[in-house]
Design a protein around this motif. Structure first.
Motif, PDB file in Angstrom:
ATOM      1  N   GLU A   9       0.822  -1.211   0.000  1.00  0.00           N
ATOM      2  CA  GLU A   9       0.000   0.000   0.000  1.00  0.00           C
ATOM      3  C   GLU A   9       0.851   1.254   0.000  1.00  0.00           C
ATOM      4  OE1 GLU A   9      -3.478   2.164   2.696  1.00  0.00           O
ATOM      5  OE2 GLU A   9      -2.765   0.146   3.202  1.00  0.00           O
ATOM      6  N   LYS A  10       1.967   1.233   0.739  1.00  0.00           N
ATOM      7  CA  LYS A  10       2.802   2.420   0.875  1.00  0.00           C
ATOM      8  C   LYS A  10       4.000   2.454  -0.068  1.00  0.00           C
ATOM      9  CE  LYS A  10       0.891   5.083   3.961  1.00  0.00           C
ATOM     10  NZ  LYS A  10       0.515   6.485   3.610  1.00  0.00           N
ATOM     11  N   PHE A  11       4.411   1.318  -0.599  1.00  0.00           N
ATOM     12  CA  PHE A  11       5.597   1.320  -1.450  1.00  0.00           C
ATOM     13  C   PHE A  11       5.565   0.170  -2.443  1.00  0.00           C
ATOM     14  CE2 PHE A  11       6.727  -1.596   1.919  1.00  0.00           C
ATOM     15  CZ  PHE A  11       7.474  -2.580   1.281  1.00  0.00           C
ATOM     16  N   ALA A  12       6.422   0.290  -3.451  1.00  0.00           N
ATOM     17  CA  ALA A  12       6.604  -0.769  -4.448  1.00  0.00           C
ATOM     18  C   ALA A  12       8.077  -0.798  -4.832  1.00  0.00           C
ATOM     19  CB  ALA A  12       5.734  -0.516  -5.674  1.00  0.00           C
ATOM     20  N   ILE A  13       8.576  -1.984  -5.137  1.00  0.00           N
ATOM     21  CA  ILE A  13       9.948  -2.166  -5.599  1.00  0.00           C
ATOM     22  C   ILE A  13       9.900  -2.896  -6.933  1.00  0.00           C
ATOM     23  CG2 ILE A  13      12.192  -3.227  -5.144  1.00  0.00           C
ATOM     24  CD1 ILE A  13      11.613  -2.920  -2.171  1.00  0.00           C
ATOM     25  N   GLY A  14      10.609  -2.358  -7.914  1.00  0.00           N
ATOM     26  CA  GLY A  14      10.560  -2.955  -9.243  1.00  0.00           C
ATOM     27  C   GLY A  14      11.891  -2.917  -9.956  1.00  0.00           C
ATOM     28  N   ILE A  15      11.898  -3.475 -11.149  1.00  0.00           N
ATOM     29  CA  ILE A  15      13.045  -3.424 -12.050  1.00  0.00           C
ATOM     30  C   ILE A  15      12.560  -2.886 -13.384  1.00  0.00           C
ATOM     31  CG2 ILE A  15      14.373  -5.268 -10.941  1.00  0.00           C
ATOM     32  CD1 ILE A  15      13.241  -7.191 -13.027  1.00  0.00           C
ATOM     33  N   GLN A  16      13.448  -2.221 -14.102  1.00  0.00           N
ATOM     34  CA  GLN A  16      13.034  -1.655 -15.379  1.00  0.00           C
ATOM     35  C   GLN A  16      14.148  -1.727 -16.408  1.00  0.00           C
ATOM     36  OE1 GLN A  16      12.099   2.395 -14.155  1.00  0.00           O
ATOM     37  NE2 GLN A  16      13.889   3.175 -15.208  1.00  0.00           N
ATOM     38  N   ALA A  17      13.724  -1.785 -17.664  1.00  0.00           N
ATOM     39  CA  ALA A  17      14.625  -1.683 -18.810  1.00  0.00           C
ATOM     40  C   ALA A  17      14.302  -0.381 -19.510  1.00  0.00           C
ATOM     41  CB  ALA A  17      14.435  -2.867 -19.755  1.00  0.00           C
ATOM     42  N   GLU A  18      15.323   0.321 -19.952  1.00  0.00           N
ATOM     43  CA  GLU A  18      15.112   1.640 -20.536  1.00  0.00           C
ATOM     44  C   GLU A  18      15.993   1.834 -21.763  1.00  0.00           C
ATOM     45  OE1 GLU A  18      14.611   5.144 -17.912  1.00  0.00           O
ATOM     46  OE2 GLU A  18      16.402   5.918 -18.905  1.00  0.00           O
ATOM     47  N   PHE A  19      15.408   2.424 -22.784  1.00  0.00           N
ATOM     48  CA  PHE A  19      16.174   2.900 -23.941  1.00  0.00           C
ATOM     49  C   PHE A  19      16.254   4.409 -23.830  1.00  0.00           C
ATOM     50  CE2 PHE A  19      16.256   4.934 -28.076  1.00  0.00           C
ATOM     51  CZ  PHE A  19      17.397   4.370 -28.628  1.00  0.00           C
ATOM     52  N   LEU A  20      17.464   4.953 -23.835  1.00  0.00           N
ATOM     53  CA  LEU A  20      17.659   6.393 -23.672  1.00  0.00           C
ATOM     54  C   LEU A  20      18.525   6.933 -24.800  1.00  0.00           C
ATOM     55  CD1 LEU A  20      18.313   8.314 -20.410  1.00  0.00           C
ATOM     56  CD2 LEU A  20      19.833   8.689 -22.340  1.00  0.00           C
ATOM     57  N   ARG A  21      18.145   8.080 -25.309  1.00  0.00           N
ATOM     58  CA  ARG A  21      18.925   8.758 -26.353  1.00  0.00           C
ATOM     59  C   ARG A  21      19.187  10.179 -25.886  1.00  0.00           C
ATOM     60  NH1 ARG A  21      20.359   8.314 -31.662  1.00  0.00           N
ATOM     61  NH2 ARG A  21      20.335  10.182 -32.982  1.00  0.00           N
ATOM     62  N   PHE A  22      20.463  10.588 -25.901  1.00  0.00           N
ATOM     63  CA  PHE A  22      20.775  11.956 -25.482  1.00  0.00           C
ATOM     64  C   PHE A  22      21.585  12.671 -26.552  1.00  0.00           C
ATOM     65  CE2 PHE A  22      24.203   9.415 -23.577  1.00  0.00           C
ATOM     66  CZ  PHE A  22      25.351  10.136 -23.900  1.00  0.00           C
ATOM     67  N   SER A  23      21.506  13.987 -26.513  1.00  0.00           N
ATOM     68  CA  SER A  23      22.157  14.839 -27.509  1.00  0.00           C
ATOM     69  C   SER A  23      22.852  15.994 -26.808  1.00  0.00           C
ATOM     70  CB  SER A  23      21.122  15.398 -28.495  1.00  0.00           C
ATOM     71  OG  SER A  23      20.367  14.361 -29.087  1.00  0.00           O
ATOM     72  N   TYR A  24      23.926  16.475 -27.422  1.00  0.00           N
ATOM     73  CA  TYR A  24      24.654  17.608 -26.857  1.00  0.00           C
ATOM     74  C   TYR A  24      25.498  18.254 -27.949  1.00  0.00           C
ATOM     75  CZ  TYR A  24      28.502  14.217 -26.764  1.00  0.00           C
ATOM     76  OH  TYR A  24      29.431  13.287 -27.119  1.00  0.00           O
ATOM     77  N   GLY A  45      21.180   1.306 -23.976  1.00  0.00           N
ATOM     78  CA  GLY A  45      20.242   0.487 -23.234  1.00  0.00           C
ATOM     79  C   GLY A  45      20.637   0.447 -21.766  1.00  0.00           C
ATOM     80  N   PHE A  46      19.654   0.512 -20.859  1.00  0.00           N
ATOM     81  CA  PHE A  46      19.915   0.576 -19.426  1.00  0.00           C
ATOM     82  C   PHE A  46      18.983  -0.361 -18.673  1.00  0.00           C
ATOM     83  CE2 PHE A  46      21.329   4.394 -21.409  1.00  0.00           C
ATOM     84  CZ  PHE A  46      22.509   4.708 -20.761  1.00  0.00           C
ATOM     85  N   PHE A  47      19.417  -0.772 -17.484  1.00  0.00           N
ATOM     86  CA  PHE A  47      18.650  -1.727 -16.692  1.00  0.00           C
ATOM     87  C   PHE A  47      18.950  -1.511 -15.213  1.00  0.00           C
ATOM     88  CE2 PHE A  47      18.020  -5.826 -14.601  1.00  0.00           C
ATOM     89  CZ  PHE A  47      16.756  -6.158 -15.054  1.00  0.00           C
ATOM     90  N   GLY A  48      17.938  -1.634 -14.355  1.00  0.00           N
ATOM     91  CA  GLY A  48      18.196  -1.480 -12.938  1.00  0.00           C
ATOM     92  C   GLY A  48      16.940  -1.429 -12.097  1.00  0.00           C
ATOM     93  N   PRO A  49      17.095  -1.304 -10.779  1.00  0.00           N
ATOM     94  CA  PRO A  49      15.955  -1.286  -9.863  1.00  0.00           C
ATOM     95  C   PRO A  49      15.378   0.114  -9.670  1.00  0.00           C
ATOM     96  CG  PRO A  49      17.978  -1.279  -8.603  1.00  0.00           C
ATOM     97  CD  PRO A  49      18.387  -1.352 -10.054  1.00  0.00           C
ATOM     98  N   TYR A  50      14.162   0.171  -9.168  1.00  0.00           N
ATOM     99  CA  TYR A  50      13.556   1.430  -8.768  1.00  0.00           C
ATOM    100  C   TYR A  50      12.621   1.179  -7.593  1.00  0.00           C
ATOM    101  CZ  TYR A  50       9.255   0.053 -11.261  1.00  0.00           C
ATOM    102  OH  TYR A  50       8.127  -0.599 -11.678  1.00  0.00           O
TER     103      TYR A  50
END
Length: 203
Positions: free
Chosen positions: A113-128, A159-164
Motif C-alpha cells: 500500500e505504501k511502497f513498491a519495488i521494481g526493475i526496469q529496462a530503458e532505452f535512452l537517447r541523449f544529444s549535446y 540500453g539501461f537496466f536497474g531497480p527502482y
C-alpha cells in the motif's frame, strides 16, 4: 554489431501493444525528476562525464505489475578526457545544451500500500553540442597539425537496466527513485549509471 534500430522498433511495438490494452485497466502518472548521469570508459586516458538535469515523464500501468513510460529531459553536459566517442571534452567545454528522451518498461514484483519495488529496462537517447567529426591525416596532410574538427550536434543512444522504488504519500502523490546501469551506443567497453529522484502524481 548490434542493430539499434531493430531493438528500438521491437521495444516500441511491445510498448504500443501494452498501451492499447491498458487504456481502461490501470492508472496513469506524471513525474518531474532530477537526474544525474555519470560515465567512465575505464580506458587510458581516463575519461568521465557528468550530466545533470530535469526530466518530465509519463507512465501507465497495464495488467497489475507492469508499467510503460516515456519522458524528455534537459540539462548540463560536463566531461573530462577522451570519451571513446571521438571527442576530447576540454576542446568544446561551453554551451553543451544537453537533452534526452527515453522509453522504459517496468515490472514490480513487490507492491504494498505504501511502497513498491521494481526493475526496469530503458532505452535512452541523449544529444549535446560537441565535436561530431575529426579528420586526421599524415605529415603535411589536412587534419594532421593542426587537426581538423567539425562541431555540431552529437547524438548517443543506449540500453539501461536497474531497480527502482516507489513510496506512496497518498493515493495520488508518490516519490520514485531509480538507479540504472547501461551502455551508451551499446558499447560494452563504456559503462554509465543513472540516478534520478522524482515526485509524481497518479490519476
Amino acid at each position: 554489431m548490434i542493430d539499434v534500430k531493430k531493438i528500438v522498433i521491437v521495444v516500441c511495438a511491445f510498448l504500443c501493444f501494452g498501451v492499447v490494452h491498458a487504456q481502461d485497466l490501470k492508472k496513469n502518472s506524471f513525474e518531474i525528476s532530477a537526474f544525474r548521469n555519470a560515465g567512465n570508459d575505464g580506458q587510458i586516458p581516463v575519461s568521465s562525464m557528468h550530466n545533470y538535469g530535469i526530466s518530465v515523464n509519463y507512465s501507465r500501468y497495464f495488467f497489475k505489475r507492469w508499467n510503460v513510460g516515456a519522458g524528455v529531459g534537459f540539462g548540463d553536459f560536463n566531461g573530462n578526457g577522451y570519451n571513446g566517442l571521438f571527442e576530447e571534452f576540454y576542446e568544446f567545454a561551453s554551451n553543451r545544451n544537453y537533452t534526452q528522451y527515453h522509453i522504459r518498461l517496468g515490472f514490480e514484483p513487490i507492491q504494498k500500500e505504501k511502497f513498491a519495488i521494481g526493475i526496469q529496462a530503458e532505452f535512452l537517447r541523449f544529444s549535446y553540442n560537441g565535436i561530431s567529426g575529426i579528420t586526421i591525416g599524415g605529415p603535411g596532410q589536412p587534419g594532421d597539425d593542426p587537426r581538423r574538427v567539425t562541431l555540431g550536434r552529437s547524438h548517443v543512444s543506449g540500453g539501461f537496466f536497474g531497480p527502482y522504488g516507489v513510496f506512496n504519500f497518498s493515493e495520488n502523490f508518490f516519490l520514485r527513485g531509480n538507479y540504472l546501469i547501461g551502455f551508451p551506443v551499446l558499447n560494452y567497453d563504456w559503462s554509465w549509471n543513472n540516478v534520478s529522484l522524482a515526485i509524481g502524481y497518479r490519476f
